[in-house]
Design an enzyme around this catalytic site. Structure first.
Site, PDB file in Angstrom:
ATOM      1  N   LYS A 177      14.317 -10.029  61.537  1.00 20.94           N
ATOM      2  CA  LYS A 177      13.560  -8.863  61.077  1.00 20.94           C
ATOM      3  C   LYS A 177      13.510  -8.791  59.551  1.00 20.94           C
ATOM      4  O   LYS A 177      12.507  -8.385  58.963  1.00 20.94           O
ATOM      5  CB  LYS A 177      14.158  -7.590  61.660  1.00 20.94           C
ATOM      6  N   GLU A 219      17.020   1.571  58.093  1.00 25.36           N
ATOM      7  CA  GLU A 219      15.722   2.063  57.658  1.00 25.36           C
ATOM      8  C   GLU A 219      15.559   3.518  58.068  1.00 25.36           C
ATOM      9  O   GLU A 219      16.304   4.031  58.912  1.00 25.36           O
ATOM     10  CB  GLU A 219      14.591   1.214  58.237  1.00 25.36           C
ATOM     11  N   HIS A 233      14.198   1.521  75.219  1.00 25.03           N
ATOM     12  CA  HIS A 233      13.474   0.785  74.177  1.00 25.03           C
ATOM     13  C   HIS A 233      12.686  -0.399  74.735  1.00 25.03           C
ATOM     14  O   HIS A 233      12.286  -1.294  73.989  1.00 25.03           O
ATOM     15  CB  HIS A 233      14.427   0.287  73.080  1.00 25.03           C
ATOM     16  N   ARG A 241       4.978 -15.189  70.652  1.00 23.86           N
ATOM     17  CA  ARG A 241       4.768 -15.695  72.012  1.00 23.86           C
ATOM     18  C   ARG A 241       3.692 -14.874  72.690  1.00 23.86           C
ATOM     19  O   ARG A 241       3.177 -13.904  72.120  1.00 23.86           O
ATOM     20  CB  ARG A 241       6.066 -15.574  72.813  1.00 23.86           C
TER      21      ARG A 241
END
Length: 480
Positions: free
Chosen positions: A115, A199, A234, A291
């Protein structure tokens, strides 16, 4: 490319093979001992056992799969999704053995697999990102300093992984140390890397992703968005295309941003750029999945393209057959992931035997399926049975068709997410388009679904009794 090995199982293996066969390409299936008698094995032209039931003894054995592929004269390997699909070392090894990896290059997989590297790669393109730290940390004291700068609430995320693992929302400073340690421990266990980043937490966001395609000749296009905000733990359960909250201008802006993300890592093939949208319709880059996505059928239905066929064409070195201006959105598509999970028990896996398994059919209904009646659901893999997709001229039509298709989908022997799909489609928040990633937390209560089951059973019993009484009133004449 005359022969493709699909390094996967279940519905996605069959989905890839369908496009390959349509193109006149032979297919090879791989299977574990647990999957010996499954549909994807019978659907392929050839099939070969690669090991024991656990995935680390079979579907994750990249070098063994490559060795067997070479022995069978395979030209290309399609990884599907999950397993080895985002493994840069596997992609590299395929190429080193003179076969084509039907996916992006290892460089793009590596960059977007982290990330933090992904954020660094797209930073130069001025793509909006959620405020936060731009490097991984494991030090709690440093995290406290960063959190104060960013402002609470914050989100702690594992740098090396996804799927909700190593992710914690922290509302106040007093909770930071404990949540940080939990996130680091979970990330270390899941990915072997405990580094996390911090974040700003975007409250009540929508999860919107953009499908991109890039060929080896420098052409990159996007195929519009998918709405993926209906999630549990999630992870997505219901997806649709297009999103009902994007204006044409915002769609164009996000599409162009997604193309730039693909260009930032020299991307090739089919990929998905994921964004968060806040309640003011500001969007922020989240990550890129290197993908084919589980939810790719909804994009296929609204654009009229075969994404797997395009993946193969790109892998063969062909130029993309369409330009951005050739693509338009037609109609609306909805997808429900049919998991063998119990929605009354926190969506826990429900393994067992498929005593009854009958799929819905009809115009506007598509089922990407990997199972059949009389088979067992193994405990070793993701519990998804199939993907139920409906298509209509309008969103309302697609939703109503989904409700009908769920009613016609008959499963006995295991619990599934089918009733949850009905709950979503009938909920006013979803039907109105006024929902976000907190839909399950805000609206879904297992006891409500249980009450629905009881009411349906009561109605069914009343109908049966009424029919019985009517039958008794009918004059039965003696047989002559």
């Amino acid at each position: 490319m005359k022969k493709i090995l699909v390094a996967n199982r279940g519905e996605i293996a069959i989905r890839v093979m369908k496009s390959a066969k349509k193109m006149g390409i032979k297919t090879v299936a791989v299977y574990s001992t647990a999957d010996r008698n499954t549909l994807h094995v019978r659907y392929a032209d050839e099939a070969i056992c690669i090991g024991g039931a656990p995935s680390n003894e079979s579907y994750l054995l990249g070098s063994k799969i490559i060795k067997l592929a070479k022995e069978l004269g395979v030209d290309g390997i399609h990884p599907g999704y999950g397993f080895l699909s985002e493994n840069a070392d596997f992609a590299e090894e395929v190429e080193q053995n003179n076969m084509t990896f039907i996916g992006p290059g290892s460089k793009a997989i590596r960059i977007m697999g982290s990330k933090l590297e992904a954020k660094a790669a797209v930073k130069k393109y001025d793509i909006p990102m959620v405020p936060g730290i731009d490097k991984a940390i494991t030090d709690v004291e440093k995290a406290k300093v960063v959190a104060k700068e960013v402002g609470f609430p914050i989100l702690i995320k594992a740098s090396a992984g996804g799927g909700g693992k190593g992710m914690r929302v922290v509302e106040k400073e007093s909770d930071l140390e404990s949540q940080m340690n939990l996130a680091i421990g979970e990330a270390t266990s899941a990915f072997g890397d405990g580094s996390v980043f911090i974040e700003k937490y975007v409250s009540a966001p929508r999860h919107i992703e953009i499908q991109v395609l890039a060929d080896t000749h420098g052409n990159v296009i996007h195929l519009f968005e998918r709405e993926c905000s209906i999630q549990r733990r999630h992870q997505k359960v219901v997806e649709e295309a297009p999103s009902c909250v994007l204006s044409p201008a915002l769609r164009d802006e996000m599409g162009k941003a997604a193309v730039l993300v693909a260009k930032s890592c020299d991307y090739v093939g089919a990929g998905t750029v994921e964004f968060l949208i806040d309640d003011q319709h500001n969007f922020y880059f989240l990550e890129m999945n290197t993908r084919l996505q589980v939810e790719h059928p909804v994009t296929e239905l609204i654009t009229g393209v075969d994404l797997v066929e395009l993946q193969i064409q790109i892998a063969r070195g062909e130029v993309l057959p369409m330009k951005q201006e050739d693509l338009t959105i037609t109609g609306h598509a909805l997808e429900l992931r049919v998991y063998a999970e119990d929605p009354l028990n926190n969506f826990l896996p429900s393994v067992g035997h498929l005593d009854v398994y009958k799929l819905p059919v009809g115009e506007g209904i598509r089922v990407d399926n990997g199972f059949e009646e009389g088979t067992d659901i193994p405990i070793y893999y993701d519990p998804m049975l199939s993907k139920l997709i409906t298509y209509g001229k309008t969103r309302e039509e697609a939703i109503q068709l989904m409700i009908s298709a769920i009613d016609d989908y008959k499963v006995e022997g295991v619990e599934t997410t089918l009733p949850f799909g009905t709950f979503v489609c009938k909920h006013e928040s979803f039907r109105s388009g006024n929902f976000n990633t907190h839909f399950v937390k805000d609206y879904y209560k297992p006891e409500d679904l249980e009450a629905t089951f009881k009411e349906e059973a009561k109605i069914a019993a009343m109908i049966a009794v009424k029919q019985y009484i009517e039958d008794q009133k009918t004059l039965r004449l003696p047989i002559q």
